[in-house]
Design a protein around this motif. Structure first.
Motif, PDB file in Angstrom:
ATOM      1  N   LEU A 177      40.656  27.487   0.206  1.00 38.67           N
ATOM      2  CA  LEU A 177      40.172  26.722  -0.230  1.00 38.67           C
ATOM      3  C   LEU A 177      39.941  25.316  -1.571  1.00 38.67           C
ATOM      4  CD1 LEU A 177      38.045  29.799  -2.227  1.00 38.67           C
ATOM      5  CD2 LEU A 177      37.230  28.451   0.479  1.00 38.67           C
ATOM      6  N   ALA A 178      41.449  25.282  -1.958  1.00 46.12           N
ATOM      7  CA  ALA A 178      41.443  24.133  -2.058  1.00 46.12           C
ATOM      8  C   ALA A 178      42.314  23.496  -1.295  1.00 46.12           C
ATOM      9  CB  ALA A 178      42.971  24.666  -3.028  1.00 46.12           C
ATOM     10  N   LEU A 179      43.011  23.181  -0.492  1.00 50.19           N
ATOM     11  CA  LEU A 179      43.412  22.070   0.234  1.00 50.19           C
ATOM     12  C   LEU A 179      42.311  21.495   0.779  1.00 50.19           C
ATOM     13  CD1 LEU A 179      45.999  21.005   1.706  1.00 50.19           C
ATOM     14  CD2 LEU A 179      45.684  22.725   3.198  1.00 50.19           C
ATOM     15  N   VAL A 180      41.746  22.808   1.523  1.00 42.43           N
ATOM     16  CA  VAL A 180      40.725  21.914   2.302  1.00 42.43           C
ATOM     17  C   VAL A 180      39.143  20.830   1.775  1.00 42.43           C
ATOM     18  CG1 VAL A 180      38.086  22.382   3.805  1.00 42.43           C
ATOM     19  CG2 VAL A 180      40.852  23.817   4.410  1.00 42.43           C
ATOM     20  N   SER A 181      38.920  21.088   0.213  1.00 42.75           N
ATOM     21  CA  SER A 181      38.448  20.807  -0.587  1.00 42.75           C
ATOM     22  C   SER A 181      38.968  19.690  -1.047  1.00 42.75           C
ATOM     23  CB  SER A 181      37.892  21.377  -1.951  1.00 42.75           C
ATOM     24  OG  SER A 181      37.779  22.916  -1.617  1.00 42.75           O
ATOM     25  N   HIS A 182      40.107  19.924  -1.300  1.00 48.30           N
ATOM     26  CA  HIS A 182      40.887  18.392  -1.914  1.00 48.30           C
ATOM     27  C   HIS A 182      40.669  17.724  -0.711  1.00 48.30           C
ATOM     28  CE1 HIS A 182      43.713  15.790  -3.163  1.00 48.30           C
ATOM     29  NE2 HIS A 182      44.841  15.798  -1.586  1.00 48.30           N
ATOM     30  N   LEU A 183      40.911  17.999   0.773  1.00 44.69           N
ATOM     31  CA  LEU A 183      41.171  17.128   1.803  1.00 44.69           C
ATOM     32  C   LEU A 183      39.453  16.716   2.036  1.00 44.69           C
ATOM     33  CD1 LEU A 183      43.235  18.300   4.453  1.00 44.69           C
ATOM     34  CD2 LEU A 183      43.924  16.279   2.519  1.00 44.69           C
ATOM     35  N   THR A 184      38.995  17.212   1.754  1.00 42.39           N
ATOM     36  CA  THR A 184      37.546  16.909   2.187  1.00 42.39           C
ATOM     37  C   THR A 184      36.559  16.275   0.873  1.00 42.39           C
ATOM     38  OG1 THR A 184      36.796  18.824   1.855  1.00 42.39           O
ATOM     39  CG2 THR A 184      37.041  18.135   4.022  1.00 42.39           C
ATOM     40  N   SER A 185      36.960  16.026  -0.567  1.00 48.36           N
ATOM     41  CA  SER A 185      36.592  15.811  -1.009  1.00 48.36           C
ATOM     42  C   SER A 185      37.033  14.083  -1.969  1.00 48.36           C
ATOM     43  CB  SER A 185      36.422  16.708  -2.429  1.00 48.36           C
ATOM     44  OG  SER A 185      37.885  16.798  -2.850  1.00 48.36           O
ATOM     45  N   GLY A 186      37.751  13.894  -1.093  1.00 53.56           N
ATOM     46  CA  GLY A 186      38.841  12.576  -2.067  1.00 53.56           C
ATOM     47  C   GLY A 186      39.484  13.122  -3.404  1.00 53.56           C
ATOM     48  N   SER A 187      39.561  14.216  -3.519  1.00 52.42           N
ATOM     49  CA  SER A 187      40.582  14.543  -4.998  1.00 52.42           C
ATOM     50  C   SER A 187      41.623  13.956  -5.724  1.00 52.42           C
ATOM     51  CB  SER A 187      40.494  15.717  -5.556  1.00 52.42           C
ATOM     52  OG  SER A 187      41.260  16.753  -4.468  1.00 52.42           O
ATOM     53  N   GLU A 188      42.638  13.629  -6.559  1.00 49.97           N
ATOM     54  CA  GLU A 188      43.492  12.901  -6.512  1.00 49.97           C
ATOM     55  C   GLU A 188      44.937  13.632  -6.867  1.00 49.97           C
ATOM     56  OE1 GLU A 188      41.031  10.657  -6.962  1.00 49.97           O
ATOM     57  OE2 GLU A 188      41.417  11.993  -8.380  1.00 49.97           O
TER      58      GLU A 188
END
Length: 319
Positions: A177-188
């Motif tokens: 969940l964290a990985l996919v959310s990171h890749l699709t949200s542009g988090s740093e």
């Protein structure tokens, strides 16, 4: 007519209610008599088993959670209670079970089948998406969309107040969940259990970004990492020099209106599960991979820890 029952075990997910709806409709179409088992394996033991009809599933396709309830049953681990569950099923003439759940639920099913001969098909249903042999578990898409909406909302505040926000997702020991959310949200920043990290390695780059005009940071972390989210927030303040806040999304990720994709996957999972049982697959889990739907044994599903997609993981190494 043959009798078939369905139950939900473990954590609830959005997608269970659409699955229940199609279970009733499809089994009736197949001239089966559908039953609901309320409150998971606890309901099997306490005989909370009722025949289901169209009226029981009317209007539930858009609702999160599960109408028939779920539970984690310690009693089902004991043979004397499994014997009671078998007697309850025998009284109603139920010979087939469909179970929405995860690894623990399937292990319990395996023991139950070997002791009693009750045929079953498991359907992966966990937002953690940590079940081996399946690329997708029911409820994951809705959870990701809930996280997406939360991150987008938090970004508004982060940019307004020039803060770093540490957003914690569920996932236990799996960082999907964290990985996919990171890749699709542009988090740093993204920190997950599957990837070793050293916060110090980010310090020079983050400070440089601030000098070049960055006003805020979004960090997405999985609940299973070695540090608490509050420690990551303190690192932002003490080492990066930016005021920070923590947002633990928690159980909000499990609920919500099921997405179109989860509704469609619920339909497909149920269809394959029922068809498999009718075709003589007495002990299996229906999984979904790039090759499509396939039946796997309990051993294949539970004997190995799921590994995240190597391509997705590789993106964490890129600047």
């Amino acid at each position: 007519m043959q009798n078939i029952a369905i139950l939900c075990s473990g954590g609830d997910v959005s997608g269970m209610n659409p699955a229940l709806k199609h279970f009733v409709e499809y089994t009736l179409q197949k001239n089966l008599t559908p039953y609901f088992v309320y409150d998971g394996y606890e309901g099997l033991i306490d005989n909370k088993i009722e025949q289901a009809s169209y009226c029981d599933v009317s209007g539930i396709i858009n609702r999160g959670g599960t109408k028939i309830g779920s539970a984690r049953s310690q009693r089902f681990m004991q043979k004397k209670y499994r014997d009671i569950a078998k007697q309850n099923l025998d009284t109603l003439g139920i010979e087939m079970l469909v179970v929405l759940g995860g690894d623990g639920s399937f292990r319990g099913l395996d023991i139950f089948y070997k002791e009693t001969g009750i045929k079953f098909c498991g359907i992966p249903a966990t937002i953690d998406n940590d079940i081996n042999a399946t690329d997708y578990s029911l409820g994951v898409d809705t959870a990701l969309n809930i996280i997406k909406t939360s991150i987008d909302a938090i970004r508004d505040t982060a940019s307004s107040f020039k803060r770093a926000f540490v957003i914690e997702t569920m996932g236990r020991d799996c960082g999907y969940l964290a990985l996919v959310s990171h890749l699709t949200s542009g988090s740093e920043l993204c920190l997950i259990p599957e990837k070793e990290y050293d916060l110090k390695s980010f310090e020079d780059d983050f400070k440089k970004q601030i000098k070049n005009g960055r006003k805020y940071f979004i960090a997405i972390v999985s609940e299973g990492i070695k540090q608490d989210s509050s420690e990551i927030a303190q690192w932002f303040e003490n080492k990066i020099g930016m005021e920070s806040r923590v947002s633990i999304l928690g159980h909000i990720q499990r609920g919500g209106n099921p997405t179109i994709y989860d509704r469609l996957m619920a339909y497909k999972f149920i269809t394959h599960a029922v068809d498999g049982l009718l075709a003589g697959r007495d002990e299996s889990v229906i999984c979904y991979t790039k090759s499509g739907f396939e039946f796997n044994s309990i051993e294949e599903v539970t004997s190995k820890t799921k590994e995240l997609d190597a391509e997705l993981l590789s993106y964490l190494d890129k600047p």
